[in-house]
Design an enzyme around this catalytic site. Structure first.
Site, PDB file in Angstrom:
ATOM      1  N   SER A  20     -82.803  65.856  23.168  1.00  0.00           N
ATOM      2  CA  SER A  20     -81.562  65.317  23.740  1.00  0.00           C
ATOM      3  C   SER A  20     -81.816  64.421  24.951  1.00  0.00           C
ATOM      4  O   SER A  20     -82.642  64.731  25.809  1.00  0.00           O
ATOM      5  CB  SER A  20     -80.635  66.462  24.153  1.00  0.00           C
ATOM      6  OG  SER A  20     -79.486  65.914  24.768  1.00  0.00           O
ATOM      7  N   LYS A  71     -71.232  72.247  16.292  1.00  0.00           N
ATOM      8  CA  LYS A  71     -69.965  71.599  16.654  1.00  0.00           C
ATOM      9  C   LYS A  71     -68.726  72.233  16.021  1.00  0.00           C
ATOM     10  O   LYS A  71     -67.620  72.088  16.536  1.00  0.00           O
ATOM     11  CB  LYS A  71     -70.018  70.111  16.278  1.00  0.00           C
ATOM     12  CG  LYS A  71     -70.989  69.306  17.130  1.00  0.00           C
ATOM     13  CD  LYS A  71     -70.950  67.840  16.735  1.00  0.00           C
ATOM     14  CE  LYS A  71     -71.804  67.004  17.654  1.00  0.00           C
ATOM     15  NZ  LYS A  71     -71.654  65.561  17.409  1.00  0.00           N
ATOM     16  N   ASP A 107     -66.708  62.145  20.517  1.00  0.00           N
ATOM     17  CA  ASP A 107     -67.418  61.238  19.586  1.00  0.00           C
ATOM     18  C   ASP A 107     -66.492  60.137  19.080  1.00  0.00           C
ATOM     19  O   ASP A 107     -66.905  58.986  18.941  1.00  0.00           O
ATOM     20  CB  ASP A 107     -67.967  62.020  18.384  1.00  0.00           C
ATOM     21  CG  ASP A 107     -69.226  62.810  18.729  1.00  0.00           C
ATOM     22  OD1 ASP A 107     -69.933  62.412  19.675  1.00  0.00           O
ATOM     23  OD2 ASP A 107     -69.495  63.811  18.040  1.00  0.00           O
ATOM     24  N   ALA A 131     -69.533  61.139   4.824  1.00  0.00           N
ATOM     25  CA  ALA A 131     -68.295  61.933   4.852  1.00  0.00           C
ATOM     26  C   ALA A 131     -68.491  63.261   5.574  1.00  0.00           C
ATOM     27  O   ALA A 131     -67.780  64.224   5.312  1.00  0.00           O
ATOM     28  CB  ALA A 131     -67.805  62.162   3.415  1.00  0.00           C
ATOM     29  N   ALA A 134     -69.827  63.011  11.693  1.00  0.00           N
ATOM     30  CA  ALA A 134     -69.668  61.728  12.385  1.00  0.00           C
ATOM     31  C   ALA A 134     -68.627  60.865  11.665  1.00  0.00           C
ATOM     32  O   ALA A 134     -67.839  60.161  12.305  1.00  0.00           O
ATOM     33  CB  ALA A 134     -71.007  61.004  12.463  1.00  0.00           C
ATOM     34  N   ASN A 153     -69.212  57.583  -0.219  1.00  0.00           N
ATOM     35  CA  ASN A 153     -70.167  58.686   0.001  1.00  0.00           C
ATOM     36  C   ASN A 153     -70.915  59.010  -1.284  1.00  0.00           C
ATOM     37  O   ASN A 153     -70.410  58.800  -2.387  1.00  0.00           O
ATOM     38  CB  ASN A 153     -69.423  59.938   0.490  1.00  0.00           C
ATOM     39  CG  ASN A 153     -70.366  60.961   1.083  1.00  0.00           C
ATOM     40  OD1 ASN A 153     -71.231  60.622   1.890  1.00  0.00           O
ATOM     41  ND2 ASN A 153     -70.237  62.219   0.682  1.00  0.00           N
ATOM     42  N   THR A 155     -71.659  61.935  -2.387  1.00  0.00           N
ATOM     43  CA  THR A 155     -70.878  62.954  -3.103  1.00  0.00           C
ATOM     44  C   THR A 155     -69.410  62.532  -3.051  1.00  0.00           C
ATOM     45  O   THR A 155     -68.758  62.629  -1.996  1.00  0.00           O
ATOM     46  CB  THR A 155     -71.062  64.337  -2.432  1.00  0.00           C
ATOM     47  OG1 THR A 155     -72.457  64.581  -2.293  1.00  0.00           O
ATOM     48  CG2 THR A 155     -70.410  65.446  -3.241  1.00  0.00           C
ATOM     49  N   GLU A 157     -66.637  63.728  -4.158  1.00  0.00           N
ATOM     50  CA  GLU A 157     -65.610  64.737  -3.828  1.00  0.00           C
ATOM     51  C   GLU A 157     -65.410  64.830  -2.311  1.00  0.00           C
ATOM     52  O   GLU A 157     -64.295  64.997  -1.823  1.00  0.00           O
ATOM     53  CB  GLU A 157     -65.987  66.124  -4.368  1.00  0.00           C
ATOM     54  CG  GLU A 157     -66.028  66.236  -5.882  1.00  0.00           C
ATOM     55  CD  GLU A 157     -67.242  65.551  -6.511  1.00  0.00           C
ATOM     56  OE1 GLU A 157     -68.291  65.419  -5.831  1.00  0.00           O
ATOM     57  OE2 GLU A 157     -67.134  65.099  -7.680  1.00  0.00           O
ATOM     58  N   LYS A 158     -66.517  64.738  -1.564  1.00  0.00           N
ATOM     59  CA  LYS A 158     -66.402  64.835  -0.099  1.00  0.00           C
ATOM     60  C   LYS A 158     -65.692  63.605   0.468  1.00  0.00           C
ATOM     61  O   LYS A 158     -64.896  63.703   1.403  1.00  0.00           O
ATOM     62  CB  LYS A 158     -67.783  64.998   0.544  1.00  0.00           C
ATOM     63  CG  LYS A 158     -68.275  66.442   0.467  1.00  0.00           C
ATOM     64  CD  LYS A 158     -69.692  66.590   0.983  1.00  0.00           C
ATOM     65  CE  LYS A 158     -69.832  66.341   2.472  1.00  0.00           C
ATOM     66  NZ  LYS A 158     -71.256  66.450   2.903  1.00  0.00           N
TER      67      LYS A 158
HETATM   68  P1  NAP Z   1     -75.624  64.007   8.545  1.00  0.00           P
HETATM   69  O1  NAP Z   1     -75.929  65.364   8.070  1.00  0.00           O
HETATM   70  O2  NAP Z   1     -76.667  63.315   9.378  1.00  0.00           O
HETATM   71  O3  NAP Z   1     -75.222  63.045   7.311  1.00  0.00           O
HETATM   72  C1  NAP Z   1     -74.472  63.521   6.274  1.00  0.00           C
HETATM   73  C2  NAP Z   1     -73.861  62.380   5.498  1.00  0.00           C
HETATM   74  O4  NAP Z   1     -74.869  61.454   5.078  1.00  0.00           O
HETATM   75  C3  NAP Z   1     -73.213  62.891   4.232  1.00  0.00           C
HETATM   76  O5  NAP Z   1     -72.089  62.091   3.957  1.00  0.00           O
HETATM   77  C4  NAP Z   1     -74.312  62.687   3.184  1.00  0.00           C
HETATM   78  O6  NAP Z   1     -73.816  62.537   1.863  1.00  0.00           O
HETATM   79  C5  NAP Z   1     -74.929  61.406   3.645  1.00  0.00           C
HETATM   80  N1  NAP Z   1     -76.336  61.300   3.263  1.00  0.00           N
HETATM   81  C6  NAP Z   1     -77.376  62.008   3.764  1.00  0.00           C
HETATM   82  N2  NAP Z   1     -78.528  61.621   3.188  1.00  0.00           N
HETATM   83  C7  NAP Z   1     -78.207  60.658   2.285  1.00  0.00           C
HETATM   84  C8  NAP Z   1     -78.964  59.875   1.376  1.00  0.00           C
HETATM   85  N3  NAP Z   1     -80.288  60.000   1.288  1.00  0.00           N
HETATM   86  N4  NAP Z   1     -78.311  58.990   0.609  1.00  0.00           N
HETATM   87  C9  NAP Z   1     -76.969  58.846   0.686  1.00  0.00           C
HETATM   88  N5  NAP Z   1     -76.189  59.560   1.534  1.00  0.00           N
HETATM   89  C10 NAP Z   1     -76.805  60.454   2.330  1.00  0.00           C
HETATM   90  O7  NAP Z   1     -74.222  64.108   9.292  1.00  0.00           O
HETATM   91  P2  NAP Z   1     -73.562  63.646  10.640  1.00  0.00           P
HETATM   92  O8  NAP Z   1     -73.778  64.688  11.660  1.00  0.00           O
HETATM   93  O9  NAP Z   1     -72.188  63.281  10.258  1.00  0.00           O
HETATM   94  O10 NAP Z   1     -74.359  62.354  11.167  1.00  0.00           O
HETATM   95  C11 NAP Z   1     -74.321  61.114  10.498  1.00  0.00           C
HETATM   96  C12 NAP Z   1     -75.142  60.080  11.283  1.00  0.00           C
HETATM   97  O11 NAP Z   1     -74.501  59.799  12.528  1.00  0.00           O
HETATM   98  C13 NAP Z   1     -76.553  60.555  11.627  1.00  0.00           C
HETATM   99  O12 NAP Z   1     -77.448  59.505  11.434  1.00  0.00           O
HETATM  100  C14 NAP Z   1     -76.499  60.875  13.100  1.00  0.00           C
HETATM  101  O13 NAP Z   1     -77.727  60.613  13.765  1.00  0.00           O
HETATM  102  C15 NAP Z   1     -75.452  59.875  13.583  1.00  0.00           C
HETATM  103  N6  NAP Z   1     -74.778  60.321  14.803  1.00  0.00           N
HETATM  104  C16 NAP Z   1     -75.011  59.606  15.935  1.00  0.00           C
HETATM  105  C17 NAP Z   1     -74.408  59.981  17.126  1.00  0.00           C
HETATM  106  C18 NAP Z   1     -74.658  59.147  18.358  1.00  0.00           C
HETATM  107  O14 NAP Z   1     -74.458  59.640  19.475  1.00  0.00           O
HETATM  108  N7  NAP Z   1     -75.055  57.893  18.203  1.00  0.00           N
HETATM  109  C19 NAP Z   1     -73.552  61.082  17.166  1.00  0.00           C
HETATM  110  C20 NAP Z   1     -73.314  61.795  15.978  1.00  0.00           C
HETATM  111  C21 NAP Z   1     -73.955  61.402  14.809  1.00  0.00           C
HETATM  112  P3  NAP Z   1     -73.455  63.825   0.943  1.00  0.00           P
HETATM  113  O15 NAP Z   1     -72.092  64.244   1.365  1.00  0.00           O
HETATM  114  O16 NAP Z   1     -73.533  63.322  -0.428  1.00  0.00           O
HETATM  115  O17 NAP Z   1     -74.496  64.872   1.259  1.00  0.00           O
END
Ligand code: NAP
Length: 273
Positions: A20, A71, A107, A131, A134, A153, A155, A157-158
């Site tokens: 962090s 969270k 966020d 989905a 974030a 997305n 998936t 459904e999500k």
């Molecule tokens: P996450 O667990 O990092 O991402 C989940 C999402 O990504 C789901 O919709 C998933 O689809 C999809 N996904 C994951 N791997 C994939 C792949 N190989 N191909 C296609 N889709 C894929 O969840 P999150 O916490 O919401 O974070 C999302 C992003 O935002 C991350 O990169 C994180 O670092 C970034 N973030 C940044 C900040 C910041 O302060 N800048 C804050 C929060 C988050 P499925 O539903 O199909 O599994």
């Protein structure tokens, strides 16, 4: 920094948390304003969350920044949840006012803020890829500012479930070519970080010079998506903008003071250079 028995304590918790950047950013802000605050990081496991929340009260910790994977889980132990966090279904901030713990989500502010510095969201078409958490914050944020929403997305459904909650449309990644019609593209997947640094969630040819492209990933700071967005003359927004804005809002909530943005931005730039 002069830590005394009166110093107010804030912290970030997560599992893991060692990566962090929050302690450096917040402490730089406290120091710049001469506030008697200190910000640390604590590695808290899911099984210890309830005890940890008791600890906030017992030790009179002023504020807690909450990162993955806590969270959602931690919400049940708090006294109140602010309306936006309620709709998003997740918090990233806890404020302790005399033992009353309130959960907030900053966020979504970190997502709409940097976009609205470029262009008003009102009436714009926003495409969100992803989905999960974030994406939920982004969906709440952009629709609360009057944008229309399309979720893509892996998936389907999500995507459909999230789109239904925020009056949007949902498609699978096979339909991604439609992002050509959007004004703003937000990547809320991890595609582009760690093992996938050479990948992009959006093919370059779908991006045009009328797009704002916001990649929520902040490590690396410059993802392939943003490099290609720049090459297509789109307007890029880095994930560090989200990180900074959500931290700035937390600073306001913890200290009641206007944050020294330049100092906090400078610290973040130094850490992510
Ligand atoms: P996450 O667990 O990092 O991402 C989940 C999402 O990504 C789901 O919709 C998933 O689809 C999809 N996904 C994951 N791997 C994939 C792949 N190989 N191909 C296609 N889709 C894929 O969840 P999150 O916490 O919401 O974070 C999302 C992003 O935002 C991350 O990169 C994180 O670092 C970034 N973030 C940044 C900040 C910041 O302060 N800048 C804050 C929060 C988050 P499925 O539903 O199909 O599994």
């Amino acid at each position: 920094m002069n830590i005394t028995a009166k110093t107010k304590i804030c912290m970030v918790i997560g599992d893991p948390v060692e990566h962090s950047l929050s302690p450096e950013i917040h402490n730089a802000g406290y120091e710049a304003l001469g506030l008697d605050f200190v910000f640390v990081a604590c590695h808290v496991k899911k099984t210890d969350l309830e005890n940890f929340v008791q600890g906030i009260r017992v030790m009179n910790i002023r504020g807690v920044s909450v990162t993955l994977p806590h969270k959602i889980e931690i919400m049940q132990y708090l006294d109140t949840i602010d309306d936006a966090a309620q709709r998003i279904g997740a918090i990233n901030t806890i404020v302790n006012n005399d033992g009353v713990l309130t959960g907030y989500n900053t966020d979504w502010i970190g997502i709409v803020g940097p976009i609205e510095q470029k262009k008003s969201l009102n009436g714009k078409k926003v495409a969100i890829i992803g989905a999960s958490g974030a994406a939920r914050a982004a969906a709440y944020g952009v629709t609360s500012k009057g944008a229309t929403l399309t979720i893509y997305n892996r998936t389907l459904e999500k995507a459909e479930a999230l789109a239904e909650e925020f009056d949007g449309e949902a498609f699978s990644l096979e339909q991604l070519v439609q992002v050509r019609d959007a004004d703003i593209i937000i990547n809320a997947t991890p595609i582009g970080m760690e093992q996938t640094v050479n990948e992009t969630p959006v093919p370059k040819e779908y991006i045009t010079d009328k797009h704002i492209v916001f990649d929520l990933i902040y490590t690396p700071n410059e993802t392939r998506l943003l490099t290609e967005a720049r090459a297509q003359r789109a307007t890029p927004i880095h994930g560090t903008a989200l990180f900074l804005e959500q931290a700035i809002e937390q600073f306001r909530l913890y200290t009641g003071q206007e944050p020294p943005m330049r100092v906090m931005l400078g610290t973040l730039e130094r850490l992510t250079a």
